[in-house]
Design an enzyme around this catalytic site. Structure first.
Site, PDB file in Angstrom:
ATOM      1  N   SER A 125     -28.744 -22.990   6.419  1.00  0.00           N
ATOM      2  CA  SER A 125     -29.775 -23.796   5.762  1.00  0.00           C
ATOM      3  C   SER A 125     -31.100 -23.085   6.006  1.00  0.00           C
ATOM      4  CB  SER A 125     -29.812 -25.186   6.420  1.00  0.00           C
ATOM      5  OG  SER A 125     -30.991 -25.884   6.093  1.00  0.00           O
ATOM      6  N   TYR A 138     -29.545 -31.312  13.571  1.00  0.00           N
ATOM      7  CA  TYR A 138     -29.248 -30.468  12.399  1.00  0.00           C
ATOM      8  C   TYR A 138     -29.870 -29.081  12.575  1.00  0.00           C
ATOM      9  CZ  TYR A 138     -28.713 -29.368   7.389  1.00  0.00           C
ATOM     10  OH  TYR A 138     -28.371 -28.784   6.187  1.00  0.00           O
TER      11      TYR A 138
END
Ligand code: NAD
Length: 260
Positions: free
Chosen positions: A142, A155
């Site tokens: 990401s 995350y």
């Protein structure tokens, strides 16, 4: 391009994972899809891949929180198709909360699904890839593997972790014909993102366009979502011979987010 190859894609019953599955099938690879969801919908996606691309497609319900189930998924794929040549570690979840209030079970689940599942899958596929002298491992990281945002501690930690895992494994297998890379998308237009819009419109008294531009795409200079097809096309490239010398890379596809 990928005829006689088999790809296992974790978290591929929707969104980016399903995009990878269909793009690799279009290149002739047999596919194992994995993930949760409505059984009839999953079966419809599985059979559509077979019908649309003339390949074989199997479904594994393995839970990416469970190392043994992950190892069994890879073993079953090897038994059914003869090899696992491409592994895409893609399953992922999110939870947003200040770190001192972050629920411990959510932290553990995010680290397990977004990071440790890749370790379990990689260690299961490597012996076969080494024997055959060819392999492609792609991790969906990401933009949050490169930069942070507040309230996403688990995350961001998991995605930075997957960046480190990508580089380490790439070095370990560099002479074995196996490449290991991470794709780092910004905001991608998936059902997950689309579903957040109505609630955010209500909560902030904004129009759909305002939510997209001023909330979701605030950090993304193009003010455009990345598409699933664009991310999948990068994965197809990474599986090609042209990408054989690319390994250990973290590849942003984020509309300029991490250039800032
Ligand atoms: P999605 O929710 O559409 O897909 C997630 C997939 O993971 C689904 O198939 C789901 O069933 C599966 N999954 C969840 N928990 C699982 C578990 N315990 N075991 C097995 N499968 C499980 O989300 P997406 O947006 O397509 O995200 C896919 C990946 O891309 C994730 O790793 C995410 O972090 C990453 N990513 C997404 C975006 C974005 O904007 N959508 C941006 C950057 C990175």
């Amino acid at each position: 391009m990928l005829k006689n190859k088999t790809a296992v894609i974790t978290g591929s019953t929707s969104g980016i994972g399903l995009g990878y599955a269909r793009a690799l099938a279009a290149q002739g690879a047999n596919i194992v899809i994995n993930g949760f969801g409505d059984a009839a919908k999953i079966e419809a996606e599985r059979s559509a891949i077979e019908k649309d691309f003339g390949v074989q497609c199997a479904y594994s319900a393995a839970n990416m929180m469970n190392g043994e189930e992950i190892a069994t998924m890879i073993l079953n794929a090897e038994n059914e198709f003869g090899s696992v040549d491409i592994l895409i570690n893609n399953a992922g979840i999110q939870h947003v909360s200040p770190v001192d209030e972050f629920p411990v079970d959510k932290w553990d689940a995010i680290i397990a699904i977004n990071l440790s599942s890749a370790f379990h899958a990689i260690r299961a596929v490597l012996p076969g890839m080494k024997t055959r002298g060819w392999g492609r491992i792609i991790n969906t990281a990401s933009a949050h593997a490169l930069v942070a945002s507040p309230y996403k501690s688990a995350y961001v930690a998991a995605k930075h972790g997957i960046a480190g895992l990508t580089k380490t494994v790439a070095l370990e297998v560099a002479e074995k014909g196996i490449t290991v890379n991470a794709i780092c998308p910004g905001y991608v237009w998936t059902p997950l993102v689309e579903a957040q819009i109505p609630d955010t419109m209500k909560a902030r008294n904004m129009t759909e366009d305002e939510v997209k531009r001023e909330v979701l795409l605030k950090a993304q200079p193009t003010k455009e979502f990345v598409t699933v097809d664009q991310v999948a096309a990068l994965a197809v490239f990474l599986c090609s011979d042209a990408a054989a010398s690319m390994t250990g890379t973290l590849l942003p596809m984020d509309g300029g987010w991490t250039a800032q």
